[in-house]
Each structure stands twice: as structure tokens, then as C-alpha cells.
Write a protein that holds these residues in place. Structure first.
Motif, PDB file in Angstrom:
ATOM      1  N   ALA A 112       0.787  -1.232   0.000  1.00  0.00           N
ATOM      2  CA  ALA A 112       0.000   0.000   0.000  1.00  0.00           C
ATOM      3  C   ALA A 112       0.816   1.276   0.000  1.00  0.00           C
ATOM      4  N   VAL A 113       2.087   1.219   0.362  1.00  0.00           N
ATOM      5  CA  VAL A 113       2.900   2.435   0.343  1.00  0.00           C
ATOM      6  C   VAL A 113       3.988   2.370  -0.728  1.00  0.00           C
ATOM      7  N   SER A 114       3.974   1.326  -1.536  1.00  0.00           N
ATOM      8  CA  SER A 114       5.052   1.150  -2.521  1.00  0.00           C
ATOM      9  C   SER A 114       5.040   2.226  -3.606  1.00  0.00           C
ATOM     10  N   ASN A 115       3.890   2.843  -3.867  1.00  0.00           N
ATOM     11  CA  ASN A 115       3.803   3.879  -4.901  1.00  0.00           C
ATOM     12  C   ASN A 115       4.154   5.272  -4.371  1.00  0.00           C
ATOM     13  N   LEU A 116       4.484   5.369  -3.100  1.00  0.00           N
ATOM     14  CA  LEU A 116       4.786   6.660  -2.502  1.00  0.00           C
ATOM     15  C   LEU A 116       6.300   6.849  -2.424  1.00  0.00           C
ATOM     16  N   ASP A 117       6.739   8.123  -2.417  1.00  0.00           N
ATOM     17  CA  ASP A 117       8.171   8.356  -2.266  1.00  0.00           C
ATOM     18  C   ASP A 117       8.584   8.032  -0.828  1.00  0.00           C
ATOM     19  N   ALA A 118       9.877   7.828  -0.613  1.00  0.00           N
ATOM     20  CA  ALA A 118      10.378   7.334   0.677  1.00  0.00           C
ATOM     21  C   ALA A 118       9.957   8.188   1.874  1.00  0.00           C
ATOM     22  N   PRO A 119      10.076   9.524   1.813  1.00  0.00           N
ATOM     23  CA  PRO A 119       9.653  10.302   2.987  1.00  0.00           C
ATOM     24  C   PRO A 119       8.161  10.139   3.301  1.00  0.00           C
ATOM     25  N   LEU A 120       7.333  10.048   2.249  1.00  0.00           N
ATOM     26  CA  LEU A 120       5.902   9.880   2.485  1.00  0.00           C
ATOM     27  C   LEU A 120       5.590   8.475   2.999  1.00  0.00           C
ATOM     28  N   GLN A 121       6.323   7.467   2.534  1.00  0.00           N
ATOM     29  CA  GLN A 121       6.153   6.111   3.079  1.00  0.00           C
ATOM     30  C   GLN A 121       6.356   6.132   4.591  1.00  0.00           C
ATOM     31  N   ILE A 122       7.448   6.755   5.009  1.00  0.00           N
ATOM     32  CA  ILE A 122       7.777   6.808   6.434  1.00  0.00           C
ATOM     33  C   ILE A 122       6.715   7.592   7.192  1.00  0.00           C
ATOM     34  N   GLU A 123       6.287   8.732   6.637  1.00  0.00           N
ATOM     35  CA  GLU A 123       5.274   9.549   7.301  1.00  0.00           C
ATOM     36  C   GLU A 123       3.986   8.760   7.509  1.00  0.00           C
ATOM     37  N   GLN A 135      -5.399   3.158  19.150  1.00  0.00           N
ATOM     38  CA  GLN A 135      -6.707   2.524  18.962  1.00  0.00           C
ATOM     39  C   GLN A 135      -6.643   1.003  18.922  1.00  0.00           C
ATOM     40  N   GLY A 136      -5.445   0.440  18.921  1.00  0.00           N
ATOM     41  CA  GLY A 136      -5.333  -1.014  18.891  1.00  0.00           C
ATOM     42  C   GLY A 136      -5.586  -1.625  17.526  1.00  0.00           C
ATOM     43  N   THR A 137      -5.559  -0.817  16.476  1.00  0.00           N
ATOM     44  CA  THR A 137      -5.743  -1.333  15.122  1.00  0.00           C
ATOM     45  C   THR A 137      -4.557  -2.215  14.764  1.00  0.00           C
ATOM     46  N   ALA A 138      -4.843  -3.388  14.210  1.00  0.00           N
ATOM     47  CA  ALA A 138      -3.783  -4.282  13.752  1.00  0.00           C
ATOM     48  C   ALA A 138      -3.564  -4.061  12.258  1.00  0.00           C
ATOM     49  N   PHE A 139      -2.313  -4.158  11.834  1.00  0.00           N
ATOM     50  CA  PHE A 139      -1.977  -3.993  10.425  1.00  0.00           C
ATOM     51  C   PHE A 139      -1.188  -5.201   9.954  1.00  0.00           C
ATOM     52  N   LEU A 140      -1.527  -5.666   8.762  1.00  0.00           N
ATOM     53  CA  LEU A 140      -0.758  -6.703   8.086  1.00  0.00           C
ATOM     54  C   LEU A 140      -0.156  -6.033   6.860  1.00  0.00           C
ATOM     55  N   LEU A 141       1.141  -5.775   6.919  1.00  0.00           N
ATOM     56  CA  LEU A 141       1.846  -5.081   5.841  1.00  0.00           C
ATOM     57  C   LEU A 141       2.467  -6.107   4.908  1.00  0.00           C
ATOM     58  N   VAL A 142       1.979  -6.166   3.682  1.00  0.00           N
ATOM     59  CA  VAL A 142       2.544  -7.038   2.659  1.00  0.00           C
ATOM     60  C   VAL A 142       3.521  -6.183   1.861  1.00  0.00           C
ATOM     61  N   THR A 143       4.802  -6.588   1.866  1.00  0.00           N
ATOM     62  CA  THR A 143       5.814  -5.785   1.186  1.00  0.00           C
ATOM     63  C   THR A 143       7.025  -6.646   0.840  1.00  0.00           C
ATOM     64  N   HIS A 144       7.756  -6.193  -0.162  1.00  0.00           N
ATOM     65  CA  HIS A 144       9.050  -6.797  -0.485  1.00  0.00           C
ATOM     66  C   HIS A 144      10.188  -5.965   0.102  1.00  0.00           C
ATOM     67  N   ASP A 145       9.846  -4.827   0.688  1.00  0.00           N
ATOM     68  CA  ASP A 145      10.850  -3.907   1.222  1.00  0.00           C
ATOM     69  C   ASP A 145      11.063  -4.191   2.708  1.00  0.00           C
ATOM     70  N   ILE A 146      12.120  -4.907   3.005  1.00  0.00           N
ATOM     71  CA  ILE A 146      12.384  -5.324   4.381  1.00  0.00           C
ATOM     72  C   ILE A 146      12.624  -4.131   5.301  1.00  0.00           C
ATOM     73  N   ARG A 147      13.118  -3.012   4.729  1.00  0.00           N
ATOM     74  CA  ARG A 147      13.337  -1.818   5.556  1.00  0.00           C
ATOM     75  C   ARG A 147      12.024  -1.291   6.106  1.00  0.00           C
ATOM     76  N   LEU A 148      10.983  -1.247   5.252  1.00  0.00           N
ATOM     77  CA  LEU A 148       9.678  -0.777   5.711  1.00  0.00           C
ATOM     78  C   LEU A 148       9.099  -1.737   6.745  1.00  0.00           C
ATOM     79  N   ALA A 149       9.224  -3.034   6.473  1.00  0.00           N
ATOM     80  CA  ALA A 149       8.709  -4.023   7.419  1.00  0.00           C
ATOM     81  C   ALA A 149       9.400  -3.886   8.763  1.00  0.00           C
ATOM     82  N   ARG A 150      10.708  -3.741   8.733  1.00  0.00           N
ATOM     83  CA  ARG A 150      11.488  -3.622   9.971  1.00  0.00           C
ATOM     84  C   ARG A 150      11.081  -2.371  10.748  1.00  0.00           C
TER      85      ARG A 150
END
Length: 197
Positions: A112-123, A135-150
Motif C-alpha cells: 500500500a505504500v510502494s507507490n509513494l516516495d520514501a519520505p511519504l512512506q515513512i510519514e 486505537q489497537g488497530t492491527a496492520f498486516l503489511l505485505v511488502t518486499h521492502d524489508i526496511r519498511l517491514a522492519r
């Protein structure tokens, strides 16, 4: 296999169960333009789940849409615009706001953030982390970018050919051993390549 929601197989959910599932589990897709109706304004797009899955009044829906725009870093001025009048990153944030509209228990972020530039991904991921803690919302992040996952996740699970092959908590240190997992880690370019001056 069987996909279960709160202990019940999805195929066995009745109308009320399907409605509860749709409210509690939302998804943000990789391609933002394919996920929105090109003829609907931003305001209508974000309000759609509120109309169908909540009992909010029109005034309450408007206030929630404004709050969601702020949450994803969009100005209220986009509320009357069509998707074609926005950048891809803005449309992606509209999709994210729509997914968060019903205050779901789980949001699946499929690249979901792969189309955004790096600063906006982080934001965006930092905003979601605050939401997760508040709020206790759970997120399942599907990504190939291990940096974002980490950065975002508590735990990384690596799939290869549709099977779980490795997993590790992200803190204190991500420890992945499977060759497919190592490929993801090794694909990250160093901040300062050797020999660079």
C-alpha cells in the motif's frame, strides 16, 4: 484451507457476520486508481463505508471524513476532487483513509505504500503506528521492502511459494536465516556504498 474471522469460517458467515467482517477488516491495495471509482469524489469515496457499515448521520460522516483526511496528511480542499485530479500518492492516501473509516480491527496493506516516495512512506507508516498504539488497530503489511517491514512491524514473516519459511521479531534485532529471507535482507542497498566519497 479455511479463512476464519473471530473463530468462524468466512464461508459460513451469515449476513450480520459478513457485515461485521466488512467493518472490522479493511484492505488497501497496491494500485490506488483501480481501487476507487473514477466518477466519485474523494469525499464520497471515503464516506462510502461509513454510509454502508455504520449508523453515523450525514453530519457525523462529514466530520469523520475531515478527520480521516487529516490523519493521512491530505488537505480538506481535495474533498470535492475526482481521483484523476490527484497524484497517485494522494489517491493512495484516499484509499487508506477509506480503509480506516470504520475504525477496523485489522487493515491489510497490500504493497500500500510502494507507490509513494520514501519520505511519504515513512510519514504514513509512522501515522499508522500511532493509530495502532492509540486505537489497537492491527496492520498486516505485505511488502518486499524489508526496511519498511522492519520499521513498521513487530514481527516479519517471510513467504516463499506461498509457504511460511521464516519469521522473526523485529526488535531487538531481525534474525532471518532462510535463503528467501536472506535475499530480501541482502536486496537492501547500503546508505553509503563502499568506495563512495
Amino acid at each position: 484451507g479455511v479463512v476464519r474471522f473471530r473463530g468462524m469460517g468466512l464461508a459460513r458467515l451469515d449476513d450480520a457476520g459478513r457485515r461485521a467482517f466488512r467493518s472490522a477488516v479493511q484492505m488497501v491495495l497496491q494500485d490506488p486508481l483501480s481501487a476507487v471509482n473514477p466518477r466519485h469524489t474523494v469525499g464520497r469515496t471515503i464516506a462510502e463505508p461509513l454510509r454502508h457499515l455504520t449508523g453515523l448521520s450525514a453530519t457525523e460522516r462529514r466530520a469523520r471524513v475531515h478527520a480521516l483526511l487529516s490523519l493521512v496528511g491530505l488537505d480538506r480542499s481535495v474533498i470535492g476532487r475526482l481521483p484523476s485530479q490527484l497524484s497517485g500518492g494522494q489517491v493512495q492516501r484516499v484509499g487508506l483513509a477509506r480503509a480506516l473509516a470504520t475504525r477496523p480491527a485489522l487493515v491489510v496493506l497490500d504493497e500500500a505504500v510502494s507507490n509513494l516516495d520514501a519520505p511519504l512512506q515513512i510519514e504514513i507508516l509512522d501515522r499508522l503506528a500511532v493509530l495502532r498504539h492509540e486505537q489497537g488497530t492491527a496492520f498486516l503489511l505485505v511488502t518486499h521492502d524489508i526496511r519498511l517491514a522492519r520499521r513498521f512491524a513487530d514481527r516479519v514473516v517471510v513467504l516463499d511459494d506461498g509457504r511460511v519459511v521464516d519469521s522473526s521479531p523485529c526488535r531487538p534485532r531481525l534474525e532471518l536465516e532462510h535463503p528467501a529471507a536472506r535475499e530480501l535482507v541482502d536486496a537492501v542497498l547500503p546508505a553509503f556504498p563502499a568506495g563512495a566519497s
